[in-house]
Enzyme design. Structure first.
Site, mmCIF file in Angstrom:
data_model
loop_
_atom_site.group_PDB
_atom_site.id
_atom_site.type_symbol
_atom_site.label_atom_id
_atom_site.label_comp_id
_atom_site.label_asym_id
_atom_site.label_seq_id
_atom_site.Cartn_x
_atom_site.Cartn_y
_atom_site.Cartn_z
ATOM 1 N N ASN A 98 80.295 19.227 73.260
ATOM 2 C CA ASN A 98 79.871 19.438 71.873
ATOM 3 C C ASN A 98 81.080 19.224 70.973
ATOM 4 O O ASN A 98 82.144 19.803 71.227
ATOM 5 C CB ASN A 98 79.306 20.851 71.713
ATOM 6 C CG ASN A 98 78.521 21.019 70.436
ATOM 7 O OD1 ASN A 98 79.001 20.697 69.355
ATOM 8 N ND2 ASN A 98 77.311 21.523 70.545
ATOM 9 N N HIS A 131 66.856 23.403 72.168
ATOM 10 C CA HIS A 131 67.109 22.079 71.593
ATOM 11 C C HIS A 131 65.790 21.366 71.301
ATOM 12 O O HIS A 131 64.720 21.841 71.651
ATOM 13 C CB HIS A 131 67.952 21.227 72.554
ATOM 14 C CG HIS A 131 69.405 21.575 72.553
ATOM 15 N ND1 HIS A 131 69.931 22.563 73.360
ATOM 16 C CD2 HIS A 131 70.445 21.085 71.835
ATOM 17 C CE1 HIS A 131 71.232 22.656 73.148
ATOM 18 N NE2 HIS A 131 71.561 21.770 72.232
ATOM 19 N N LYS A 135 65.704 15.963 74.053
ATOM 20 C CA LYS A 135 66.919 16.166 74.855
ATOM 21 C C LYS A 135 66.589 16.003 76.333
ATOM 22 O O LYS A 135 65.662 16.623 76.854
ATOM 23 C CB LYS A 135 67.528 17.539 74.575
ATOM 24 C CG LYS A 135 68.881 17.735 75.254
ATOM 25 C CD LYS A 135 69.624 18.936 74.706
ATOM 26 C CE LYS A 135 70.980 19.096 75.386
ATOM 27 N NZ LYS A 135 71.858 17.931 75.185
#
Length: 233
Positions: A98, A131, A135
């Protein structure tokens, strides 16, 4: 910078826009397996492709002397190969699960809290990550990084989708609508709960962080992460 983008989905397009606004040039956009970018015209590569293609993209860049930033998750069984190749080629490789500034600060907070809680065995950690439905991997790379941060700073030895033992951190994965990303860590006892959470409002922070990482990587040699970019080591 002259940039190649591997993967041209939502993140790739956002990186394109942000990099262009920062006066960088996108030389090539690779979104089809087998396409070969003009390595001799590049300063750096940014990879947000797929788990199946990430290692090949990274390897091709390192073998052609192009520094590479990768944010693709779900391929980390191949990370040791990428790391070894980078050192063999005296190249530059930066990986992060991330790239958000807030998430990387959250990583530090998570590790600090894990160290504190390790002395209080009545509190058991659980994790939840949420999410968008597109994803591909579950749990998210960010969730795995968070779990590893707890493992490194406690007596827990593994993570799983359920609590298979008293030494396992359970991770729950949810896929809801267009959620950019939420990560929650809770420590539960019989009497109360301690909880920390990071919630992304959009994906802008992820894309900007990837471009900043690429800018930082130019001229360096070695294997790096966002802790290096943000000087958090």
């Amino acid at each position: 910078m002259r940039i190649v983008l591997f993967g041209y989905g939502t993140m790739g397009k956002m990186i394109d826009r942000i990099a262009t606004a920062r006066n960088h040039k996108i030389v090539s956009r690779i979104d089809t397996p087998g396409d070969i970018p003009p390595f001799g015209e590049l300063d750096v590569a940014i990879d947000f492709s797929t788990p199946d293609s990430a290692l090949g993209n990274i390897s091709a860049c390192l073998e052609n002397g192009v520094p590479v930033v990768s944010g693709t998750t779900g391929w980390l069984d191949g990370f040791p190969k990428a790391e070894l190749l980078c050192r063999q080629q005296n190249g530059a490789f930066l990986y992060a699960s991330n790239f958000s500034l807030g998430v990387n600060l959250f990583f530090e907070l998570n590790a600090h809290l894990a160290r504190m809680m390790s002395g209080f065995p009545d509190y058991a950690p659980t994790m939840t990550e949420i999410h968008h439905t597109r994803k591909l991997d579950a749990p998210s790379g960010t969730a795995i990084t968070l779990a590893e941060g707890i493992i490194e700073n406690s007596t827990y030895t593994a993570w799983d989708s359920e609590r298979s033992s008293s030494e396992t951190i359970p991770i729950t994965s949810e896929r809801i609508g267009d959620t950019p990303g939420t990560h929650r860590i809770a420590y539960d006892s019989e009497v109360d709960r301690i909880e920390i959470q990071h919630t992304a409002h959009n994906r802008e922070g992820f894309a900007l962080g990837a471009v900043l990482a690429a800018e930082w990587l130019i001229g360096k040699k070695g294997v790096f992460g966002m802790r290096d970019v943000l000087n958090l080591r």
